[in-house]
Design a protein around this motif. Structure first.
Motif, mmCIF file in Angstrom:
data_model
loop_
_atom_site.group_PDB
_atom_site.id
_atom_site.type_symbol
_atom_site.label_atom_id
_atom_site.label_comp_id
_atom_site.label_asym_id
_atom_site.label_seq_id
_atom_site.Cartn_x
_atom_site.Cartn_y
_atom_site.Cartn_z
ATOM 1 N N SER A 1 0.848 -1.190 0.000
ATOM 2 C CA SER A 1 0.000 0.000 0.000
ATOM 3 C C SER A 1 0.885 1.241 0.000
ATOM 4 O O SER A 1 1.844 1.316 0.767
ATOM 5 C CB SER A 1 -0.899 0.017 1.236
ATOM 6 O OG SER A 1 -1.837 -1.033 1.165
ATOM 7 N N ASP A 2 0.551 2.203 -0.853
ATOM 8 C CA ASP A 2 1.315 3.445 -0.873
ATOM 9 C C ASP A 2 0.797 4.374 0.240
ATOM 10 O O ASP A 2 -0.199 4.049 0.908
ATOM 11 C CB ASP A 2 1.295 4.090 -2.269
ATOM 12 C CG ASP A 2 -0.058 4.618 -2.708
ATOM 13 O OD1 ASP A 2 -0.952 4.826 -1.845
ATOM 14 O OD2 ASP A 2 -0.226 4.848 -3.913
ATOM 15 N N PRO A 3 1.441 5.526 0.464
ATOM 16 C CA PRO A 3 1.026 6.424 1.548
ATOM 17 C C PRO A 3 -0.389 6.988 1.398
ATOM 18 O O PRO A 3 -0.941 7.537 2.346
ATOM 19 C CB PRO A 3 2.056 7.557 1.491
ATOM 20 C CG PRO A 3 3.246 6.952 0.845
ATOM 21 C CD PRO A 3 2.705 5.952 -0.133
ATOM 22 N N TRP A 4 -0.995 6.879 0.232
ATOM 23 C CA TRP A 4 -2.335 7.405 -0.015
ATOM 24 C C TRP A 4 -3.403 6.319 0.038
ATOM 25 O O TRP A 4 -4.543 6.546 -0.332
ATOM 26 C CB TRP A 4 -2.368 8.140 -1.355
ATOM 27 C CG TRP A 4 -1.361 9.246 -1.352
ATOM 28 C CD1 TRP A 4 -1.525 10.519 -0.862
ATOM 29 C CD2 TRP A 4 -0.006 9.156 -1.782
ATOM 30 N NE1 TRP A 4 -0.352 11.224 -0.975
ATOM 31 C CE2 TRP A 4 0.606 10.416 -1.542
ATOM 32 C CE3 TRP A 4 0.770 8.150 -2.348
ATOM 33 C CZ2 TRP A 4 1.932 10.674 -1.844
ATOM 34 C CZ3 TRP A 4 2.099 8.413 -2.649
ATOM 35 C CH2 TRP A 4 2.664 9.669 -2.396
ATOM 36 N N ASN B 1 -3.499 3.432 -1.693
ATOM 37 C CA ASN B 1 -3.691 2.648 -2.912
ATOM 38 C C ASN B 1 -2.955 1.316 -2.781
ATOM 39 O O ASN B 1 -1.793 1.284 -2.378
ATOM 40 C CB ASN B 1 -3.142 3.410 -4.121
ATOM 41 C CG ASN B 1 -3.843 4.724 -4.314
ATOM 42 O OD1 ASN B 1 -5.050 4.776 -4.473
ATOM 43 N ND2 ASN B 1 -3.084 5.806 -4.279
#
Length: 185
Positions: free
Chosen positions: A133-136, A138
């Protein structure tokens, strides 16, 4: 040994869409029989439809042939011309998968590659990078893939003989993909 099912920790069924900012289609081909020329294309789109069993996944992808870049403007213009890709007539390169398989622990994606309106079967060996998972928030997946094609099979037959023997451009082209996709649900 071919596997009929595949368990990948973190795998999510659904639709995955390519992240073009974190993906690249690269290629290399022998030049003058003594070195390699490398280049890349921009990816227009790619969608992976992933059912519960990853081996039943399907992939469609489209590459922007006009975006060809070998870091030499003159060579790029020649490669875009009718001698090679003829991007004015065939602005995209397309791939549609026909199957996913695992043999002896290695993953392969078989499919149909279309260049200059010529479609041929090709097999990519896939090295799956994993999920995260990315920091946003996603959810992403990454993989690299590699295949070797004979460019002449796709109508890319232009060449020039060398005084020292051999030809200017090799027949075998190695395609290397660095891909990252986002889960869409």
């Amino acid at each position: 040994m071919t596997t009929n099912t595949l368990d990948i920790p973190g795998y999510k069924a659904g639709t995955w869409v390519l992240d073009p900012a974190h993906s690249e289609v690269g290629f290399s081909v022998r030049h003058m029989m003594i070195s390699k020329v490398r280049g890349s294309f921009g990816v227009k789109s790619a969608t992976l439809t992933a059912p519960e069993n990853p081996l039943e996944a399907t992939l469609t992808a489209q590459v922007d042939a006009t975006s060809l870049d070998t870091k030499d403007a003159g060579r790029d213009e020649h490669l875009r011309s009718a001698d090679f890709f003829d991007v004015a007539t065939y602005p995209t390169i397309d791939f549609t998968s026909t199957g996913v398989r695992v043999e002896n622990g290695d993953m392969f994606v078989d499919g149909d590659l279309t260049i200059r309106d010529v479609t041929k079967p090709v097999t990519f060996e896939v090295d799956f990078g994993g999920f995260g998972s990315d920091p946003w928030g996603n959810y992403k997946a990454g993989a690299t893939a590699k295949a070797v094609i004979n460019r002449e099979d796709f109508g890319l037959t232009w060449n020039a003989a060398l005084e020292t023997g051999g030809v200017l451009v090799g027949k075998d082209v190695t395609i290397e993909l660095d891909l990252q996709g986002a889960h869409q649900g």
